[in-house]
Design a protein around this motif. Structure first.
Motif, mmCIF file in Angstrom:
data_model
loop_
_atom_site.group_PDB
_atom_site.id
_atom_site.type_symbol
_atom_site.label_atom_id
_atom_site.label_comp_id
_atom_site.label_asym_id
_atom_site.label_seq_id
_atom_site.Cartn_x
_atom_site.Cartn_y
_atom_site.Cartn_z
ATOM 1 N N GLN A 194 -4.528 0.128 -2.706
ATOM 2 C CA GLN A 194 -4.319 1.502 -3.004
ATOM 3 C C GLN A 194 -4.359 2.309 -1.861
ATOM 4 O O GLN A 194 -4.781 2.229 -0.839
ATOM 5 N N SER A 195 -3.215 3.119 -1.690
ATOM 6 C CA SER A 195 -3.034 4.152 -0.344
ATOM 7 C C SER A 195 -4.252 5.264 -0.204
ATOM 8 O O SER A 195 -4.904 5.519 -1.158
ATOM 9 N N THR A 241 0.875 -1.258 0.190
ATOM 10 C CA THR A 241 0.123 0.036 -0.121
ATOM 11 C C THR A 241 0.712 1.283 0.102
ATOM 12 O O THR A 241 0.699 2.242 -0.622
ATOM 13 N N GLU A 249 -1.892 -4.478 1.637
ATOM 14 C CA GLU A 249 -2.035 -4.298 0.007
ATOM 15 C C GLU A 249 -3.008 -3.323 -0.353
ATOM 16 O O GLU A 249 -3.947 -3.186 0.397
ATOM 17 N N SER A 253 -3.704 -0.743 5.397
ATOM 18 C CA SER A 253 -3.803 -2.073 4.858
ATOM 19 C C SER A 253 -2.429 -2.393 4.266
ATOM 20 O O SER A 253 -1.600 -1.604 4.024
ATOM 21 N N TRP A 303 -0.122 2.236 8.313
ATOM 22 C CA TRP A 303 -0.759 1.873 7.061
ATOM 23 C C TRP A 303 -1.983 1.285 7.530
ATOM 24 O O TRP A 303 -2.434 0.799 8.491
#
Length: 335
Positions: free
Chosen positions: A222-223, A187, A220, A218, A216
């Motif tokens: 999209q950020s 991500t 994995e 997640s 973070w």
């Protein structure tokens, strides 16, 4: 009569007789005595026969050990190979069982051996078709994202992990010789040169260095545009910081404040009259019922001029007033 009183043939005869009578525990006993007494080629039959008795008792690991010893003494002894194969099959060691049955067949035995070979091959085939499920999980600290891959007994030399700024790619050879891959599209960016991994007996620990000290949302995908900074650790371990920076007033730990006040009160040493009152309060609070009755009676009857703790003394009669020297006692109704 001890085993030394029997000749070797008697020991073998007794063991075989017990086996025929289906007294397998007794058979194991006499085969064991024979192994202690005899030597040379006779040991091959003794180990192979004791393995047979142990199989009947479902003591498969011991049976395998005896059968293995017999094959070492005589590699062409098909009975020993057969009993080793049966032991391994029950121990779910199907590859080893298949090899033992094939050796048995190679040395002249057939009969039921072919069936055991078929059963072993079927078990091996089923196991190879069952995919091994490897799970992974992750957590994060202020500076790193850590991924745990729950794979047991990996050979460190058979594990490779490649890091880029946005990906992590792991490849490994599992104990059953199948290949495992884990590819992550991260991500947020990481620092590849400061990322590492460790292969342990039950897992693989992967540590990836964050580019920024952000939390973070997640592992994995999209950020998120709405990213929060991970708070700096509190200066004092007893005071927990807010989860995220906040403009609200800082909460006070009232339990801690109260305990500190109590401690200060206990450590404060009163002086003069205050010290005397503190002493009387301590005596009254910690004293017995008789002490408290004596103090109450003497104080009330003496108009506050006497304070006694001796109940046996003050119980006998009324306590008289005893004002200090130079002081005249007056009742409240006197003008």
């Amino acid at each position: 009569m001890s085993s030394s009183d029997y000749n070797p043939h008697d020991l073998l005869s007794k063991a075989n007789s017990a086996f025929v009578d289906e007294d397998y525990t007794e058979a194991v006993k006499w085969y064991t005595e024979g192994i202690k007494t005899l030597s040379g080629s006779a040991l091959v039959d003794l180990y192979a026969n004791r393995a047979h008795a142990l199989l009947k008792l479902e003591r498969y690991a011991e049976a395998k050990s005896d059968a293995q010893k017999a094959t070492e003494l005589n590699p062409t002894e098909f009975k020993a190979h057969y009993r080793k194969g049966v032991s391994c099959f029950h121990l779910q060691q199907y590859e080893e069982a298949l090899e033992a049955f094939q050796e048995c067949q190679k040395n002249g035995a057939d009969g039921g051996v072919s069936q055991w070979i078929t059963w072993s091959e079927e078990k091996i085939s089923k196991l190879k078709k069952i995919p091994i499920v490897i799970k992974h999980d992750w957590y994060q600290t202020e500076s790193h994202v850590c991924v745990t891959v729950l794979a047991k007994n990996l050979n460190p030399a058979a594990v490779t992990i490649d890091f880029t700024a946005s990906t992590m790619m792991m490849k490994a050879k599992l104990p059953d010789e199948t290949d495992y891959e884990l590819n992550l599209n991260l991500t947020y960016p990481i620092v590849p040169d400061q990322s590492s991994f460790t292969v342990m007996k039950t897992k693989v620990e992967i540590k990836m260095k964050k580019c920024d000290g952000i939390r973070w949302s997640s592992l994995e995908g999209q950020s998120s545009a709405n990213v929060k900074q991970i708070p700096v650790a509190a200066a004092s371990p007893s005071e927990q910081p807010p989860v995220y920076p906040s403009s609200s007033a800082k909460k006070k730990n009232w339990d801690k404040i109260e305990s500190e006040i109590k401690k200060e009160e206990e450590e404060e040493k009163p002086e003069g009259e205050a010290a005397l009152n503190h002493l009387f309060q301590k005596i009254y609070g910690e004293g017995s019922d008789e002490i408290r009755r004596a103090m109450n009676k003497s104080f009330q009857e003496s108009g506050g001029t006497v304070l006694s703790t001796n109940w046996n003394e003050v119980a006998k009669e009324k306590v008289t007033v005893k004002p200090p020297d130079g002081v005249e006692f007056k009742k409240w109704d006197e003008k």
